[in-house]
Write a protein that holds these residues in place. Sequence first.
Motif, PDB file in Angstrom:
ATOM      1  N   GLN A 118      80.551  86.711  61.509  1.00 41.35           N
ATOM      2  CA  GLN A 118      81.342  87.331  62.572  1.00 41.35           C
ATOM      3  C   GLN A 118      81.941  88.638  62.044  1.00 41.35           C
ATOM      4  O   GLN A 118      82.500  88.688  60.954  1.00 41.35           O
ATOM      5  CB  GLN A 118      82.455  86.370  62.983  1.00 41.35           C
TER       6      GLN A 118
ATOM      7  N   GLU B 158      97.510  71.434  65.382  1.00 38.30           N
ATOM      8  CA  GLU B 158      97.243  72.372  66.463  1.00 38.30           C
ATOM      9  C   GLU B 158      98.478  73.211  66.781  1.00 38.30           C
ATOM     10  O   GLU B 158      98.385  74.415  67.009  1.00 38.30           O
ATOM     11  CB  GLU B 158      96.778  71.608  67.705  1.00 38.30           C
TER      12      GLU B 158
ATOM     13  N   ARG C  45      98.981  75.889  63.891  1.00 39.73           N
ATOM     14  CA  ARG C  45      97.987  76.951  63.700  1.00 39.73           C
ATOM     15  C   ARG C  45      97.868  77.893  64.883  1.00 39.73           C
ATOM     16  O   ARG C  45      97.219  78.919  64.786  1.00 39.73           O
ATOM     17  CB  ARG C  45      96.635  76.347  63.341  1.00 39.73           C
ATOM     18  N   GLN C  46      98.415  77.546  66.023  1.00 33.13           N
ATOM     19  CA  GLN C  46      98.417  78.406  67.210  1.00 33.13           C
ATOM     20  C   GLN C  46      97.010  78.883  67.564  1.00 33.13           C
ATOM     21  O   GLN C  46      96.746  80.071  67.698  1.00 33.13           O
ATOM     22  CB  GLN C  46      99.362  79.586  67.014  1.00 33.13           C
ATOM     23  N   GLY C  47      96.093  77.942  67.662  1.00 35.18           N
ATOM     24  CA  GLY C  47      94.722  78.245  68.062  1.00 35.18           C
ATOM     25  C   GLY C  47      93.784  78.363  66.882  1.00 35.18           C
ATOM     26  O   GLY C  47      94.092  79.028  65.909  1.00 35.18           O
ATOM     27  N   GLY C  48      92.671  77.694  66.957  1.00 35.20           N
ATOM     28  CA  GLY C  48      91.673  77.747  65.889  1.00 35.20           C
ATOM     29  C   GLY C  48      92.022  76.853  64.717  1.00 35.20           C
ATOM     30  O   GLY C  48      93.133  76.349  64.594  1.00 35.20           O
ATOM     31  N   LEU C  49      91.082  76.681  63.846  1.00 31.64           N
ATOM     32  CA  LEU C  49      91.259  75.854  62.656  1.00 31.64           C
ATOM     33  C   LEU C  49      91.944  76.670  61.570  1.00 31.64           C
ATOM     34  O   LEU C  49      91.723  77.873  61.461  1.00 31.64           O
ATOM     35  CB  LEU C  49      89.889  75.394  62.143  1.00 31.64           C
ATOM     36  N   LEU C  50      92.766  76.020  60.759  1.00 30.15           N
ATOM     37  CA  LEU C  50      93.375  76.698  59.626  1.00 30.15           C
ATOM     38  C   LEU C  50      93.621  75.692  58.517  1.00 30.15           C
ATOM     39  O   LEU C  50      94.250  74.662  58.719  1.00 30.15           O
ATOM     40  CB  LEU C  50      94.697  77.369  60.022  1.00 30.15           C
TER      41      LEU C  50
ATOM     42  N   THR D  43      92.312  79.697  54.952  1.00 34.72           N
ATOM     43  CA  THR D  43      91.016  80.055  55.522  1.00 34.72           C
ATOM     44  C   THR D  43      90.896  79.426  56.906  1.00 34.72           C
ATOM     45  O   THR D  43      91.418  78.336  57.148  1.00 34.72           O
ATOM     46  CB  THR D  43      89.840  79.614  54.624  1.00 34.72           C
ATOM     47  N   ARG D  44      90.214  80.108  57.778  1.00 31.53           N
ATOM     48  CA  ARG D  44      89.948  79.581  59.124  1.00 31.53           C
ATOM     49  C   ARG D  44      88.610  78.844  59.165  1.00 31.53           C
ATOM     50  O   ARG D  44      88.163  78.426  60.213  1.00 31.53           O
ATOM     51  CB  ARG D  44      89.964  80.710  60.145  1.00 31.53           C
TER      52      ARG D  44
ATOM     53  N   ALA E 150      86.166  75.650  58.199  1.00 33.95           N
ATOM     54  CA  ALA E 150      86.364  74.205  58.060  1.00 33.95           C
ATOM     55  C   ALA E 150      85.669  73.659  56.823  1.00 33.95           C
ATOM     56  O   ALA E 150      84.654  74.188  56.373  1.00 33.95           O
ATOM     57  CB  ALA E 150      85.817  73.489  59.301  1.00 33.95           C
TER      58      ALA E 150
END
Length: 191
Positions: free
Chosen positions: A23, A133, A136-141, A158-159, A161
């Motif tokens: 990305q 959840e 992290r306020q959205g997305g994986l962390l 890191t975002r 997984a």
Amino acid sequence: ACLAEVLAANSLDPMALVGARVQGWDGNIRAGGGKYFVLEADEYQNKLALYQPLGVILTSVDYDHPDFFPTVADYERVFADFLARVPRHGFVVVCGDHARAEFLSRDVKATRYTYGLLDGNDVRATDIRVLTEDERQGGLLQEFTVEFRGESIGRFETRLAGRHNIENALATIAVALHLKLDLDLVRQGIA
């Protein structure tokens, strides 16, 4: 990709070629103009014999490609020969949690670092946490503390997984330490 992002965060503008789409790169190539070229190398058909690396990150050595390598020994010899070509002024970063990789790298002439989650590694992750959840306020962390030779060098995140991505971050941090990069910028690149 992680290493290329960290080099870029440190204004080193690397060229990189990796095995999957990244990305922000519009593909799997980063066309930088700096002095570093990061390559995700492939051992199939002994392509490792084509490279003269200054540095190597060795994540694992799991017997693969039996159509080309008839025995485990043939397969492992390719990695041993590859590591032996790293010059004395180079570096090898190896996953110390992976027994075969660690064993095959023991006799390198270059500076050697181990990384992983187990005690005894030069670069080690501790206190690993996957944020909730709400946190992290959205997305994986995932966040974790990194120790270098037993001393904490701080928290990283890191975002991406999975344990393997924490290990990839640790390998990148080992290279960054070898290159004496700015750890705050390393943190940004990994994040």
